[in-house]
Write an enzyme that holds these catalytic residues in place. Structure first.
Site, PDB file in Angstrom:
ATOM      1  N   LYS A 202     -39.863  21.824  91.094  1.00  0.00           N
ATOM      2  CA  LYS A 202     -40.938  20.998  90.538  1.00  0.00           C
ATOM      3  C   LYS A 202     -42.183  21.864  90.393  1.00  0.00           C
ATOM      4  CE  LYS A 202     -43.761  16.911  91.301  1.00  0.00           C
ATOM      5  NZ  LYS A 202     -43.930  15.652  92.027  1.00  0.00           N
ATOM      6  N   LYS A 256     -38.281  19.865  86.863  1.00  0.00           N
ATOM      7  CA  LYS A 256     -39.366  19.010  86.406  1.00  0.00           C
ATOM      8  C   LYS A 256     -40.627  19.825  86.184  1.00  0.00           C
ATOM      9  CE  LYS A 256     -42.149  15.221  88.045  1.00  0.00           C
ATOM     10  NZ  LYS A 256     -42.663  14.568  89.192  1.00  0.00           N
TER      11      LYS A 256
HETATM   12  N1  LIG Z   1     -44.925  12.826  93.886  1.00  0.00           N
HETATM   13  C1  LIG Z   1     -45.564  12.535  92.753  1.00  0.00           C
HETATM   14  C2  LIG Z   1     -44.833  12.516  91.480  1.00  0.00           C
HETATM   15  N2  LIG Z   1     -43.577  12.046  91.295  1.00  0.00           N
HETATM   16  C3  LIG Z   1     -43.305  12.113  89.935  1.00  0.00           C
HETATM   17  C4  LIG Z   1     -44.423  12.665  89.306  1.00  0.00           C
HETATM   18  C5  LIG Z   1     -44.633  12.928  87.846  1.00  0.00           C
HETATM   19  C6  LIG Z   1     -43.808  12.156  86.888  1.00  0.00           C
HETATM   20  C7  LIG Z   1     -44.318  12.134  85.501  1.00  0.00           C
HETATM   21  O1  LIG Z   1     -45.298  12.817  85.142  1.00  0.00           O
HETATM   22  O2  LIG Z   1     -43.722  11.403  84.701  1.00  0.00           O
HETATM   23  C8  LIG Z   1     -45.371  12.945  90.274  1.00  0.00           C
HETATM   24  C9  LIG Z   1     -46.713  13.478  89.956  1.00  0.00           C
HETATM   25  C10 LIG Z   1     -47.257  14.595  90.710  1.00  0.00           C
HETATM   26  O3  LIG Z   1     -46.544  15.395  91.307  1.00  0.00           O
HETATM   27  O4  LIG Z   1     -48.480  14.684  90.714  1.00  0.00           O
END
Ligand SMILES: NCc1[nH]cc(CCC(=O)O)c1CC(=O)O
Length: 333
Positions: A202, A256
């Protein structure tokens, strides 16, 4: 691969593209409704169940709305929903207790959906941000995101979600050691059948902006997430993270964001051959929808082409806000 390619005109690659029937026969990858996971935003804050302004067509849902979404997903053949809570700023604390409260909105929605539509797989998000006054995925002390203390909280969150009936736990926090800690705790608590889809690779991405609007974290977040989420410049590190999470007991892994990181999807699939997912995140959805709204791109075509790109990159499936629209379109053939 070492293609045998006699010279033109013995080889004319256009021959196989001449008709739809020939193109169908030569098609290498297919997109099915069974490849989709539908992320939804849920809330118990009165009046908050409205359209997310930066995500046209995406609405926060009440508990009842989420049950209806599960019924719709079942009718469309979508195998899983993923729940993200929008929380009242008043419940956010620096210690984040609400995250593992069995009565928080996520856990209530899991139980409600499992009672009404048990065949739908429920995926959760494990990270402290919806409940954290600091907006971070981990506990913060003196401006530092604490790893090991956060993992203890995440384990409590995982157990509460498993107890509520979640099928797939989705740790999105990027702390070190959380998968192993959760797996051990799940085994000890008798939840040996609960699966973990690790957000293994991520990235600290600017494409999460609309999501933070959707879950109400935009105002709360102080600073950025670069001390725990990955540097977008890195690729080998993604392989190490996936290897680590698999070794700790993850059943599936995720890359991601999605479209800007298709190279990572391909590397992960080739290196490990495990169930691999991509998250087509909020900013990717917003970007495509903005162009669609301007009449610059064709909604159905870019939606399907973007989803197919994940299959071509080696993904077994994709989390996408387009899931219900794509499912409806795929049902028409
Ligand atoms: N734990 C937070 C989380 N879980 C999924 C997303 C992002 C998903 C998206 O942008 O569609 C995020 C945002 C972040 O890490 O700030």
């Amino acid at each position: 691969m070492n293609p045998i390619l006699p010279p033109f005109p013995h080889t004319r690659l256009r021959r196989m593209r001449r008709t739809q029937a020939l193109r169908d026969l030569a098609q290498e990858n297919r997109l099915s409704v069974k490849d989709l996971i539908w992320p939804i935003f849920i809330t118990d804050v009165p009046g908050a169940d409205v359209e997310v302004s930066s995500m046209p067509g995406v609405f926060r849902m009440t508990l009842d709305g989420a049950v209806r979404a599960a019924e719709e997903a079942a009718k469309l053949g979508i195998p899983a929903l993923c729940l993200f809570p929008y929380t009242d700023p008043a419940v956010k604390t620096e210690t984040c207790e609400m995250a593992w409260n069995p009565e928080n909105i996520s856990n209530r929605v899991i139980r409600a959906i499992k009672a009404e539509v048990p065949e739908i797989a429920i995926m959760t998000d494990i990270a402290l941000d919806p409940y954290n006054a600091n907006g971070h995925d981990g506990l913060v002390r003196d401006g530092v995101i604490l790893n090991d203390e956060t993992v203890e909280c995440l384990v409590k969150m995982a157990i509460a979600q498993a107890e509520a009936g979640a099928d797939i736990l989705g740790p999105s926090d990027m702390m070190d050691g959380r998968i192993g800690a959760m797996r051990a705790a799940l085994e000890a608590a008798g939840h040996s059948d609960v699966t973990i889809l690790s957000y293994a690779a991520k990235y600290a991405s600017a494409f999460y902006g609309p999501f933070r609007d959707a879950v109400g974290a935009t105002g709360a977040l102080k600073g950025d997430k670069k001390t725990y989420q990955m540097n977008p410049a890195n690729s080998d590190e993604a392989i190490r993270l996936v290897a680590r999470d698999l070794a700790e007991g993850a059943d599936m892994v995720m890359v991601k964001p999605g479209m800007p990181y298709l190279d990572i999807c391909r590397r992960v699939k080739d290196a490990f051959g495990v169930p691999t997912y991509a998250y087509q995140v909020s900013g990717e959805y917003a970007m495509l929808m903005a162009a669609v709204k301007n009449g610059w791109l064709d909604h159905d075509k870019v939606m399907l082409e973007s989803l197919m790109s994940f299959r071509r990159a080696g993904c077994d499936g994709v989390l996408s806000y387009f899931a219900p629209a794509a499912a409806r379109l795929l049902a028409q053939g």
